[in-house]
Design a protein around this motif. Sequence first.
Motif, short mmCIF file in Angstrom:
data_model
loop_
_atom_site.label_atom_id
_atom_site.label_comp_id
_atom_site.label_asym_id
_atom_site.label_seq_id
_atom_site.Cartn_x
_atom_site.Cartn_y
_atom_site.Cartn_z
N GLY A 149 -0.87 31.50 35.43
CA GLY A 149 -1.25 30.86 36.60
C GLY A 149 -2.55 31.33 36.97
N SER A 150 -3.63 30.29 37.35
CA SER A 150 -4.78 30.63 37.59
C SER A 150 -5.57 29.50 38.22
CB SER A 150 -5.80 30.90 36.20
OG SER A 150 -7.19 31.41 36.54
N ARG A 151 -6.55 29.43 38.71
CA ARG A 151 -7.41 28.62 39.55
C ARG A 151 -6.51 27.84 40.50
NH1 ARG A 151 -10.80 25.33 34.97
NH2 ARG A 151 -11.88 24.59 36.79
N GLY A 152 -5.92 28.71 40.94
CA GLY A 152 -5.14 27.98 42.21
C GLY A 152 -3.64 27.23 41.90
N SER A 153 -3.32 27.46 40.46
CA SER A 153 -2.45 26.58 40.03
C SER A 153 -1.07 27.46 40.20
CB SER A 153 -2.27 26.17 38.56
OG SER A 153 -2.54 27.26 37.60
N ALA A 154 0.02 26.83 40.85
CA ALA A 154 1.19 27.51 41.16
C ALA A 154 2.11 27.55 40.22
CB ALA A 154 1.57 26.95 42.63
N THR A 155 2.83 28.57 39.73
CA THR A 155 3.87 28.36 38.89
C THR A 155 5.07 28.90 39.40
OG1 THR A 155 3.01 30.55 37.98
CG2 THR A 155 2.21 28.59 36.76
N ASP A 156 6.19 28.43 38.80
CA ASP A 156 7.56 28.74 39.39
C ASP A 156 8.20 30.06 38.55
OD1 ASP A 156 9.89 29.30 40.21
OD2 ASP A 156 10.78 27.00 39.59
N PRO A 157 8.22 31.16 39.28
CA PRO A 157 8.75 32.51 38.25
C PRO A 157 10.17 32.10 37.70
CG PRO A 157 7.47 32.91 40.28
CD PRO A 157 7.90 31.57 40.24
N GLU A 158 11.02 31.56 38.49
CA GLU A 158 12.27 31.46 38.30
C GLU A 158 12.56 30.71 37.00
OE1 GLU A 158 14.71 33.00 39.66
OE2 GLU A 158 13.71 33.83 41.31
N GLU A 159 11.68 29.58 36.87
CA GLU A 159 11.91 28.75 35.55
C GLU A 159 11.21 29.26 34.67
OE1 GLU A 159 11.03 24.13 34.33
OE2 GLU A 159 10.97 24.64 36.26
N LEU A 160 9.87 29.45 34.78
CA LEU A 160 8.75 29.75 33.69
C LEU A 160 8.94 31.15 33.38
CD1 LEU A 160 6.46 29.10 31.75
CD2 LEU A 160 4.86 29.87 33.49
N GLY A 161 9.18 31.89 34.32
CA GLY A 161 9.63 33.48 33.90
C GLY A 161 10.72 33.43 32.86
N ALA A 162 11.64 32.97 33.27
CA ALA A 162 13.05 32.85 32.60
C ALA A 162 12.94 32.63 31.11
CB ALA A 162 14.14 32.19 33.06
N GLN A 163 11.93 31.47 30.90
CA GLN A 163 11.84 31.05 29.64
C GLN A 163 10.93 31.96 28.46
OE1 GLN A 163 10.67 26.64 29.33
NE2 GLN A 163 10.90 26.64 31.73
N LEU A 164 9.93 32.50 29.38
CA LEU A 164 8.99 33.45 28.65
C LEU A 164 9.60 34.58 28.57
CD1 LEU A 164 5.78 32.92 30.64
CD2 LEU A 164 6.25 31.82 28.24
N ARG A 165 10.70 35.22 29.27
CA ARG A 165 11.29 36.35 29.28
C ARG A 165 12.06 36.32 27.87
NH1 ARG A 165 10.91 41.61 29.62
NH2 ARG A 165 12.50 42.68 30.68
N LYS A 166 12.91 35.12 27.69
CA LYS A 166 13.63 34.99 26.42
C LYS A 166 12.89 35.07 25.17
CE LYS A 166 17.15 32.08 28.52
NZ LYS A 166 17.84 30.54 28.78
#
Length: 264
Positions: free
Chosen positions: A215-232
């Motif tokens: 996330g940058s330039r003010g764009s919000a990202t959802d840790p619950e969804e994106l974080g879990a996918q990237l963690r895998k």
Amino acid sequence: MTTRPIRIGLQLQPQHADYAKIRATAAEAEDLGVDIVFNWDHFYPLYGEPEGKHFECWTMLGAWAESTSRVEIGALVTCNSYRNPELLADMARTVDHISDGRLILGIGSGWFEKDYAEYGYEFGTAGSRLDDLAESLPRIEARLGKLNPAPTRKIPVLIGGGGEKKTLRLVAKHADIWHSFGDPEVLARKVDILRGHCEAVGRDPAEIEVSCGVGSRGSATDPEELGAQLRKLGVSLFTVGAGGPDYDLGNLRKWIAWRDAQES
């Protein structure tokens, strides 16, 4: 799946702000519990007013080494073109000592043409800049081995970029951390390619921490969804960007809370 603990980074972009605000934001991020505070290595803003306020990367890292006490610090990433490799190694060793062993040496081949034109560096091509990086990395490693006093630790090398033929091979040969961007589908492909390069050079891919911008330039990202996918996919370092003049750390707070929830 990786067994590395989750770490959260902040790329504190040194643009459009006075230094007092940058210093205060680095301190706030440390107080919030961030693991790493990065800046970037440019001479002009990357967005917003093209001639806006901007500060130099490595001078700032030396100051952060004194003004912070816990977080690791580094550039995301240093442009290989802007400094002699031996000099860069000495700068890194010096900031490593000033910070009591908290420096990460982030490096990439460079891409922002305005920096090159305004400061008199040869821009070349993407391929020639990657070739220069390939030539510089062994020189940096050799100089780090000669300096007196030696670094306080084996300074972690972070290489940024997702080029599949050259960049990821350099990651396999030289990096302790690989930083990339992209959605999970793109990252999955690049992780597989990196594993192939590691096999080719005789490196265990588990030795390389996988980092991703989230996330940058003010764009919000959802840790619950994106974080879990990237963690895998093996990501353990998640880095949020924030630009001046206001440095909104709301997204950073969400990622820190997500990290803490996973660990509880």
